[in-house]
Design an enzyme around this catalytic site. Structure first.
Site, PDB file in Angstrom:
ATOM      1  N   ASP A 273       5.405 -29.204  14.067  1.00  0.00           N
ATOM      2  CA  ASP A 273       4.670 -28.123  13.428  1.00  0.00           C
ATOM      3  C   ASP A 273       5.744 -27.209  12.852  1.00  0.00           C
ATOM      4  OD1 ASP A 273       3.383 -25.720  12.764  1.00  0.00           O
ATOM      5  OD2 ASP A 273       1.833 -26.020  14.275  1.00  0.00           O
ATOM      6  N   HIS A 274       5.948 -27.281  11.541  1.00  0.00           N
ATOM      7  CA  HIS A 274       7.132 -26.633  10.979  1.00  0.00           C
ATOM      8  C   HIS A 274       7.123 -25.123  11.154  1.00  0.00           C
ATOM      9  CE1 HIS A 274       4.459 -26.299   7.410  1.00  0.00           C
ATOM     10  NE2 HIS A 274       5.151 -25.207   7.157  1.00  0.00           N
TER      11      HIS A 274
ATOM     12  N   HIS B 118      -1.022 -24.539  12.968  1.00  0.00           N
ATOM     13  CA  HIS B 118      -0.198 -23.341  12.784  1.00  0.00           C
ATOM     14  C   HIS B 118      -0.813 -22.118  13.451  1.00  0.00           C
ATOM     15  CE1 HIS B 118       1.900 -25.864  10.096  1.00  0.00           C
ATOM     16  NE2 HIS B 118       1.242 -25.599   9.001  1.00  0.00           N
TER      17      HIS B 118
END
Length: 511
Positions: free
Chosen positions: A198-199, A261
């Site tokens: 999950d960047h 996110h």
């Protein structure tokens, strides 16, 4: 147990990491796709510029389009020139590009995986990569199960060195599919080999929430239901669906942003202090708080969620089409491009505190932030006029694009009377440290090579996130969608979102 690493960001200039990554082959599935071009290869190039890649490495593209090594190198050079945060340097690029190779194959062809294995074995012998392999699945989620299965059949799930696999979000479409995917993964790989990316967790401002919360003693006494009135988490985008119309029309804002996110930002903000700052302890605390989110009834979902879809409008003075006119989007689509919802965390620290999450496309401003709003003082000492002017104190984590932290408090305006005005104390990375923070993918790729999973999502976190989201998706199937489109591009979403929070006597934070 993982080797000890410095808790400072290893990408900061002048810092040192406790150990360098071992020699390795980095294999990118979907090597000719958008993610590889825009994010992965530029991130690897920036790591090369900063001397954080292993002493020996290969970057091996794996995709169905025919390419020679020199052709994929030329494509990546264009991508780095366009998307890298650091300007391309001929000497660095010449050295970097000689480590780029390509294997052409359909993703469902076992023979292609066997050829890949033969190439990796050859690299181990000739280039000294020691059997260390990092597979990155930069492909649509529906292709992942077959790739995972074929990696196992080709015996690429283990080697003489380490073998790790990185999977992009979304991880499943609902709780059942996520559980199924986890079971399938665990049949081929051990959990310690799996890195669900999950960047947002790789963003410097998100990592700094850990430090801000747990390295500053003044915060812990007020980080709870007694002093905090509400929390707002916003992920706002100015762009539409761009070239992802087909994917997005089968996903929507709830799956695309909130499930991953949004809930990860929530978990980092609300988790309990870990016993030690280790990957397992941190991820266990995040999983615990995610499991504490109160399940919602059908009526709560009906009354406590808002869906929106953008129509035509203007962004930055440029006229843009509505969602239903975007390429590869169904002309009568009821897919949401905006979501607002309220949730509660049922634990000792947060009981009764509402958390408001919202995300949308084609909004006026690109920003991601976490805003903690505190209670007003119990007694207004500055008269009726002063009290009417007072606003709650707020602490805001600015995640992107201008990373930093701001604290809003009340101050007296100079003069003879007691007029009050809110003011901000701001911290910004660029002004405090003299340079912009590294890209999230740089940190996450480096951590995966180092074998540090702290900033990656564990299977129980993913399943806890879907356990909250799936009932909303199910309820929406039985609820008539709003008359889409219901907000104009360039505005802050549907009016129903404002009405929804105003029913609680609150309003959305102005961004």
């Amino acid at each position: 147990m993982l080797e000890t690493r410095t808790v400072m960001n290893p990408l900061r200039e002048g810092m040192r990491i406790a150990r360098a990554p071992e020699p390795a082959s980095i294999i990118i599935f979907g090597a000719t796709g958008d993610l590889a071009r825009r994010k992965l290869v530029p991130a690897l190039y920036n790591l090369a510029c900063d001397n954080y890649l292993p002493p020996v490495y290969n970057i091996v593209g794996f995709a169905r389009k025919p390419r020679r090594d020199d052709e994929i190198r030329a494509e990546y050079q264009k991508a780095v020139t366009e998307f890298s945060r650091q300007k391309i340097q001929s000497q660095v690029w010449d050295s970097f590009s000689q480590n780029i190779f390509y294997v052409q194959s359909n993703l469902d062809d076992l023979d292609g995986y066997k050829r890949l294995k033969a190439e990796l074995d050859r690299f181990d012998q000739e280039r000294g990569t020691a059997g260390n392999r990092l597979f990155y699945l930069a492909v649509p989620p529906e292709l992942m199960p077959e790739i995972i299965e074929l990696l196992g059949k080709a015996e690429l799930n283990h080697s003489t060195g380490y073998t790790r696999i990185i999977l992009e979000k979304p991880f499943g479409r609902d709780l059942n599919s996520a559980v199924h995917l986890n079971k399938m993964l665990h049949q081929v790989f051990d959990e310690s080999q799996i890195y669900r990316i999950d960047h947002y967790l790789g963003k410097e401002a998100v990592q700094n929430i850990f430090v801000f919360r747990f390295a500053n003693g003044i915060l812990e006494p007020i980080w709870n239901r007694t002093y905090i009135n509400n929390v707002q988490i916003t992920v706002a985008e100015t762009v539409g669906v761009e070239q992802r119309g087909e994917y997005y029309d089968n996903s929507g804002a709830l799956r695309d942003i909130i499930q991953n996110h949004g809930l990860q930002l929530l978990a980092v903000t609300t988790m309990e202090p870990p016993a030690e700052f280790t990957p397992d302890d941190v991820r266990s605390e995040k999983a615990q708080v995610l499991r504490s989110i109160r399940p919602q009834s059908f009526q709560e979902i009906r009354d406590g969620t808002v869906r929106g879809q953008y129509g035509p409008g203007a962004i930055g003075g440029i006229v843009v089409p509505g969602y239903r006119s975007e390429p590869e989007v169904a002309p009568e689509s009821v897919t949401e491009t905006y979501v607002a919802l309220k949730l509660y965390i049922e634990n000792w620290r947060w009981a009764g505190v509402p958390f408001y999450l919202r995300t949308g496309k084609r909004l006026p401003k690109r920003t991601t932030e976490i805003a903690i709003e505190f209670n007003l003082p119990p007694l207004m000492l500055f008269g009726k006029d002063g009290a009417n002017q007072m606003e709650p104190n707020s602490l805001v984590f600015n995640i992107q694009p201008d990373e930093g932290i701001s604290l809003k408090f009340e101050s007296k305006i100079p003069g003879q009377d007691n007029r009050i005005r809110p003011v901000n104390m701001d911290f910004r990375y660029t002004s405090s440290f003299g340079e912009a923070a590294p890209e999230a993918y740089e940190r996450l790729l480096l951590d995966s090579m180092l074998g540090d999973p702290m900033l990656f999502t564990r299977y129980d976190e993913v399943e806890a996130q879907w356990a909250f989201i799936s009932p909303i998706l199910d309820a929406w199937k039985h609820l008539k969608p709003p008359p889409f489109p219901n907000y104009e591009s360039g505005t802050w979403g549907p009016k129903a979102a404002d009405e929804f929070i105003q029913r609680d006597g609150r309003k959305w934070r102005r961004l």
